[in-house]
Design a protein around this motif. Structure first.
Motif, mmCIF file in Angstrom:
data_model
loop_
_atom_site.group_PDB
_atom_site.id
_atom_site.type_symbol
_atom_site.label_atom_id
_atom_site.label_comp_id
_atom_site.label_asym_id
_atom_site.label_seq_id
_atom_site.Cartn_x
_atom_site.Cartn_y
_atom_site.Cartn_z
ATOM 1 N N THR A 81 -7.613 12.036 -4.145
ATOM 2 C CA THR A 81 -7.690 10.990 -5.111
ATOM 3 C C THR A 81 -8.490 9.806 -4.714
ATOM 4 O OG1 THR A 81 -5.796 12.008 -6.347
ATOM 5 C CG2 THR A 81 -6.305 9.841 -6.827
ATOM 6 N N TYR A 82 -9.208 9.264 -5.472
ATOM 7 C CA TYR A 82 -10.067 8.031 -4.987
ATOM 8 C C TYR A 82 -9.590 6.929 -6.029
ATOM 9 C CZ TYR A 82 -13.260 11.058 -2.241
ATOM 10 O OH TYR A 82 -13.581 11.704 -1.284
ATOM 11 N N THR A 83 -9.480 5.735 -5.407
ATOM 12 C CA THR A 83 -9.107 4.456 -6.322
ATOM 13 C C THR A 83 -10.654 4.012 -6.346
ATOM 14 O OG1 THR A 83 -6.852 4.298 -5.538
ATOM 15 C CG2 THR A 83 -8.006 2.432 -6.698
ATOM 16 N N SER A 103 0.877 -1.265 0.083
ATOM 17 C CA SER A 103 -0.126 0.066 -0.073
ATOM 18 C C SER A 103 0.878 1.111 -0.012
ATOM 19 C CB SER A 103 -1.042 0.123 1.193
ATOM 20 O OG SER A 103 -1.586 1.090 1.210
ATOM 21 N N GLY A 104 0.631 2.189 -0.974
ATOM 22 C CA GLY A 104 1.281 3.133 -1.093
ATOM 23 C C GLY A 104 2.500 3.239 -2.109
ATOM 24 N N LYS A 120 4.158 5.033 4.476
ATOM 25 C CA LYS A 120 3.302 5.060 3.345
ATOM 26 C C LYS A 120 3.209 6.192 2.523
ATOM 27 C CE LYS A 120 -1.416 4.054 1.931
ATOM 28 N NZ LYS A 120 -2.789 3.619 2.441
ATOM 29 N N ASP A 121 3.031 7.461 3.298
ATOM 30 C CA ASP A 121 3.066 8.805 2.619
ATOM 31 C C ASP A 121 4.147 9.758 2.804
ATOM 32 O OD1 ASP A 121 0.360 8.204 1.902
ATOM 33 O OD2 ASP A 121 -0.560 8.497 3.924
ATOM 34 N N SER A 134 -7.311 8.582 -1.111
ATOM 35 C CA SER A 134 -6.051 8.553 -0.738
ATOM 36 C C SER A 134 -5.854 9.010 0.661
ATOM 37 C CB SER A 134 -5.139 9.330 -1.617
ATOM 38 O OG SER A 134 -5.811 10.764 -1.708
ATOM 39 N N SER A 135 -6.656 9.407 1.381
ATOM 40 C CA SER A 135 -6.699 9.996 2.751
ATOM 41 C C SER A 135 -7.844 10.077 3.565
ATOM 42 C CB SER A 135 -5.716 11.045 3.047
ATOM 43 O OG SER A 135 -6.163 12.294 2.385
ATOM 44 N N THR A 188 -9.775 12.077 -8.997
ATOM 45 C CA THR A 188 -9.724 13.132 -8.184
ATOM 46 C C THR A 188 -10.810 14.322 -7.832
ATOM 47 O OG1 THR A 188 -7.234 12.896 -8.771
ATOM 48 C CG2 THR A 188 -7.774 14.854 -7.248
ATOM 49 N N LYS A 246 -8.758 5.595 -11.413
ATOM 50 C CA LYS A 246 -8.616 6.790 -10.340
ATOM 51 C C LYS A 246 -9.398 7.996 -10.862
ATOM 52 C CE LYS A 246 -4.173 5.314 -7.988
ATOM 53 N NZ LYS A 246 -3.056 5.651 -7.210
#
Length: 617
Positions: free
Chosen positions: A491-493, A128-129, A183-184, A464-465, A513, A511
């Protein structure tokens, strides 16, 4: 604290119609979407299956570990021998020495090429990340995703591992430091936990990173802000012993080539109040062995001398010994995110899949066979019997002619082939997520039904968060859905998977955004009329009122301090307020009553409102 004009609060702060690579029991990957959403906080999307590169075919192929089939292919011209493939949520990457080729997992087409920072073969980590490439000799970590981000580790490193939260762990070979890349984070942070001269390797026990120290024969937890205390493992290990990257049912495999021994260490020794179990030793015959790895509950080892895959239970019992196809080239072990182990042949012609329980299955890799039709196969055509020479009648001089003998023939044989059973649906074609206003409009093409009608599409989305994950279920006829209220700048997956009577396929991902974050702004107007209660003489109705303050475009879920000002005699220390998930907050505060005077409000991040002339009630 009280001020002259108000209260102050403390500041708290598949490029082609999917061409299946199938033998008689091929299974396609599938993905789909739905409506009627319900939130799924903390949703993490696992990467199912494993991609391999086949330079002989100029193809990158997806191996479905559950179905034991090759389910998708991407044509990539000029693949370097020895290329490997690593996958992220929406893209896959073919890793060569001279180039990194990126392809879309949804449309199955090449969409870019990147230049690697080093000429060595990297270690690949799907997390992840990420995904991540670790150039061990160069001491450099590459994060793939929106481009290529190279992060220095400061020196050569050992084999990397990643914990389920997406943290990448490394050990420096020169200094003994333990390093992590969150991760970030954009920095590899190292701390001097071990000291120079210590040998060993990292592993994952459950959800924690641990270090097996072959110099002191200890194991310690390294996850968290502070490392755990080293605990003796009860065994003398050679300094060059190789550590498996993950445990199998609580045991970490260690290959000691000098002693021709595989040892299974008790990772539960790190649990407080628990006595360590003795290591389990497995004797190995003379030969050359690969570094060990593990599926969920079995240890996997390559016997390179005998070209065999060996699997063992956590108790040391051998579960299976499987020959590797000779034309596979030099094999290597890859631990997938589905907790299976994939034995890749160096030439990309065969893949062996090791299930979590240690069972080994072979998956041939070929692009020469046409897809199997969905209808039941016809009986094979019967060839006419070969012509036999005519039988002459028995003619005797002294008697009558005898009739020819009756020739027995067998009845024709009709051999029906068994119908191909249904398998999970294929990947939906052309998955696209587009922003329209504040919503995501998601569309996709029909997934191949694979001999059983698609009954549903399941859609999930993960920001993403922060909060905002969700899921929806749609009927098998659906080809679109709308995800409402995307957060600005996030941003969305989006994942879509199809389902039929044989189960769910493998997800397709895209993805999107959320709307652009507006420019930070503060607006001040006159609010509710009232009297300043602590001291009415300071500010009384009808001239006195609260300032009505509207804040937009700030960072979401963040506390800011706001201070009022006036081009007159006025003092107020201000108050703190926290923005919502969209970076906005509206409040009424700061009693003021000087009609005709200009007021304005500033925040502690440097944003100021326009000057506002205070009106009468």
């Amino acid at each position: 604290m009280r001020t002259r004009a108000g209260n102050v609060f403390a500041k708290a702060r598949r490029r082609f119609p999917l061409t299946a690579l199938v033998s008689v029991c091929a299974v396609f990957i599938g993905v789909a979407v739905s409506g009627g959403a319900s939130p799924l906080p903390g949703l993490e999307l696992a990467q199912a299956g494993h991609w391999i590169a086949s330079p002989a075919l100029d193809l990158v192929l997806f191996v479905n570990g559950s179905a034991k089939s090759v389910d998708a292919q991407v044509p990539v011209a000029g693949l370097e021998p020895g290329s490997q493939v690593v996958q992220g949520p929406t893209s896959g990457y073919v890793i060569g020495k001279s180039a990194i080729v990126r392809f879309g997992k949804s449309d199955l087409s090449v969409d870019g090429t990147l230049t690697p920072p080093s000429g060595e073969w990297p270690a690949l980590v799907e997390a992840s990340g990420g995904p991540y490439l670790v150039y061990r000799e160069a001491g450099q970590v590459v994060r793939l995703g929106s481009g290529l981000t190279a992060l220095p580790a400061g020196g050569p490193v050992g084999a990397p591992v990643a914990t389920p939260d997406g943290t990448l762990w490394l050990n420096r070979l020169d200094s003994g430091a333990l390093c992590r890349l969150a991760k970030d984070s954009g920095t590899v942070a190292c701390r001097d936990d071990l000291g120079a001269g210590h040998t060993g390797g990292l592993s994952i026990a459950g959800d924690r990173a641990v270090f097996v120290d072959t110099t002191t024969d200890t194991i310690r937890r390294v996850s968290g802000d502070e490392p755990g205390e080293p605990v003796a493992i009860g065994k003398d290990l050679s300094p060059a012993a190789q550590i498996a990257p993950a445990d199998a049912d609580g045991r970490i495999a260690v290959l000691d080539r000098e002693k021709r021994q595989l040892s299974l260490l008790d990772a539960g020794v790190l649990d407080a109040g628990r006595a360590p179990a003795q290591p389990i030793d497995v004797a190995l015959p003379d030969g050359v062995y690969s570094n060990p790895t593990a599926s969920a509950s079995s240890v996997v080892l390559l016997d390179l001398t005998r070209h065999t895959v060996l699997t063992y239970g956590a108790d040391g019992t051998r579960r299976q010994a499987t020959a590797i196809p000779p034309e596979s080239g030099t094999p290597q072990l890859v631990r997938g995110d589905d907790k299976r182990v994939y034995v890749d042949g160096g030439e990309g012609k065969h893949v062996l899949v090791v299930d979590p329980d240690g069972k080994v299955s072979q998956v041939p890799v070929t692009a020469e066979k046409a897809p199997v039709p969905a209808t039941s196969p016809q009986p094979p055509t019967q060839q006419p019997p070969a012509q036999q020479p005519p039988v002459q009648p028995d003619v005797r001089a002294d008697g009558p002619k005898q009739p020819p003998p009756v020739r027995k023939t067998d009845p024709p044989v009709t051999q029906q082939q068994k119908p191909i059973p249904p398998s999970p649906p294929g990947i939906p074609a052309r998955l696209v997520a587009r922003l329209q206003g504040g919503d995501a409009h998601v569309t996709w093409g029909a997934a191949a039904d694979n001999r059983a009608a698609v009954t549903a599409y399941h859609v999930t989305w993960q920001p993403s968060s922060g909060a905002g994950a969700g899921a929806a279920d749609l009927p098998g006829t659906a080809r679109s859905t709308v995800i409402r209220g995307l957060r600005a700048g996030i941003t969305y997956t989006v994942t879509v998977v199809a389902e039929n009577s044989a189960g769910r396929g493998t997800p397709a991902t895209a993805k999107v955004t959320g709307p652009a974050i507006p420019k930070p702004a503060i607006t001040v107007t006159r609010g509710k009329t009232g009297t300043y209660e602590p001291d009415p003489s300071e500010c009384s109705a009808p001239d006195c009122a609260k300032m009505h303050v509207v804040v937009k475009g700030f960072a979401p879920n963040t506390e800011y301090h706001f201070t009022p000002h006036c081009g007159c005699t006025y003092s107020n220390e201000g108050r703190s307020f926290t923005t919502d998930a969209n970076g906005a907050v509206t409040f009424e505060a700061f009693d003021f009553g000087a009609v005709g005077k200009q007021v304005w409000v500033t925040s502690d991040n440097g944003v100021s409102s326009a000057r506002y002339t205070w009106p009468p009630d």
